[in-house]
Design a protein around this motif. Structure first.
Motif, short mmCIF file in Angstrom:
data_model
loop_
_atom_site.label_atom_id
_atom_site.label_comp_id
_atom_site.label_asym_id
_atom_site.label_seq_id
_atom_site.Cartn_x
_atom_site.Cartn_y
_atom_site.Cartn_z
N LEU A 108 -4.91 3.22 44.13
CA LEU A 108 -5.15 3.45 45.56
C LEU A 108 -4.88 4.90 45.96
O LEU A 108 -5.60 5.46 46.79
CB LEU A 108 -4.29 2.49 46.39
CG LEU A 108 -4.71 1.01 46.27
CD1 LEU A 108 -3.64 0.11 46.89
CD2 LEU A 108 -6.05 0.78 46.93
N GLN A 109 -3.87 5.54 45.36
CA GLN A 109 -3.62 6.95 45.66
C GLN A 109 -4.78 7.82 45.21
O GLN A 109 -5.18 8.74 45.93
CB GLN A 109 -2.31 7.41 45.00
CG GLN A 109 -1.09 6.88 45.70
CD GLN A 109 0.21 7.19 44.97
OE1 GLN A 109 0.23 7.39 43.76
NE2 GLN A 109 1.30 7.22 45.72
N ALA A 110 -5.34 7.51 44.05
CA ALA A 110 -6.50 8.26 43.57
C ALA A 110 -7.69 8.05 44.50
O ALA A 110 -8.45 8.99 44.77
CB ALA A 110 -6.85 7.83 42.13
N GLU A 111 -7.86 6.84 44.99
CA GLU A 111 -8.96 6.56 45.92
C GLU A 111 -8.77 7.28 47.24
O GLU A 111 -9.72 7.81 47.81
CB GLU A 111 -9.09 5.04 46.13
CG GLU A 111 -10.24 4.63 47.02
CD GLU A 111 -11.62 4.93 46.45
OE1 GLU A 111 -12.61 4.65 47.16
OE2 GLU A 111 -11.75 5.44 45.33
N ILE A 112 -7.54 7.34 47.72
CA ILE A 112 -7.25 8.08 48.96
C ILE A 112 -7.60 9.55 48.78
O ILE A 112 -8.22 10.17 49.65
CB ILE A 112 -5.78 7.90 49.38
CG1 ILE A 112 -5.55 6.47 49.89
CG2 ILE A 112 -5.38 8.93 50.44
CD1 ILE A 112 -4.09 6.10 50.06
N GLU A 113 -7.22 10.13 47.64
CA GLU A 113 -7.54 11.54 47.37
C GLU A 113 -9.05 11.76 47.31
O GLU A 113 -9.56 12.75 47.82
CB GLU A 113 -6.89 11.97 46.06
CG GLU A 113 -5.39 12.09 46.15
CD GLU A 113 -4.72 12.36 44.81
OE1 GLU A 113 -5.44 12.68 43.83
OE2 GLU A 113 -3.49 12.24 44.75
N ARG A 114 -9.78 10.82 46.71
CA ARG A 114 -11.23 10.93 46.63
C ARG A 114 -11.87 10.87 48.01
O ARG A 114 -12.75 11.66 48.35
CB ARG A 114 -11.78 9.81 45.74
CG ARG A 114 -13.26 9.87 45.47
CD ARG A 114 -13.71 8.70 44.60
NE ARG A 114 -13.81 7.48 45.35
CZ ARG A 114 -14.90 7.11 46.03
NH1 ARG A 114 -15.96 7.87 46.06
NH2 ARG A 114 -14.92 5.96 46.67
N ILE A 115 -11.39 9.95 48.84
CA ILE A 115 -11.92 9.80 50.19
C ILE A 115 -11.59 11.04 51.03
O ILE A 115 -12.43 11.54 51.78
CB ILE A 115 -11.37 8.52 50.85
CG1 ILE A 115 -11.94 7.28 50.13
CG2 ILE A 115 -11.70 8.47 52.34
CD1 ILE A 115 -11.26 5.98 50.52
N GLU A 116 -10.37 11.53 50.90
CA GLU A 116 -9.95 12.73 51.65
C GLU A 116 -10.80 13.93 51.26
O GLU A 116 -11.21 14.71 52.13
CB GLU A 116 -8.47 13.01 51.40
CG GLU A 116 -7.92 14.18 52.16
CD GLU A 116 -7.84 13.99 53.67
OE1 GLU A 116 -7.69 14.99 54.39
OE2 GLU A 116 -7.93 12.84 54.13
#
Length: 64
Positions: free
Chosen positions: A35-43
């Motif tokens: 989820l942290q990696a996905e947040i970084e990708r979305i950001e």
């Protein structure tokens, strides 16, 4: 004879709101990292779009 296709497969990702009680500490940590990696990708995508919008706004801004 049991084939690998017959075995239930664990989901590759995370479903928001799913039951977490059956997951181990290691599985929970893996989901957190996912989820942290996905947040970084979305950001990163949000920043890319804001940068593009700002460039377009500046390009089309009326010259005075």
């Amino acid at each position: 004879m049991i084939f690998d296709e017959d075995k239930p497969k664990k989901p590759a990702g995370h479903e928001v709101g799913c039951d977490l009680s059956a997951l181990s500490s290691d599985e929970l940590q893996a989901r957190i990292m996912l989820l942290q990696a996905e947040i970084e990708r979305i950001e990163a995508e949000r920043i890319r779009k804001e940068t593009g919008k700002l460039a377009a706004d500046n390009f089309f801004k009326p010259k005075v």
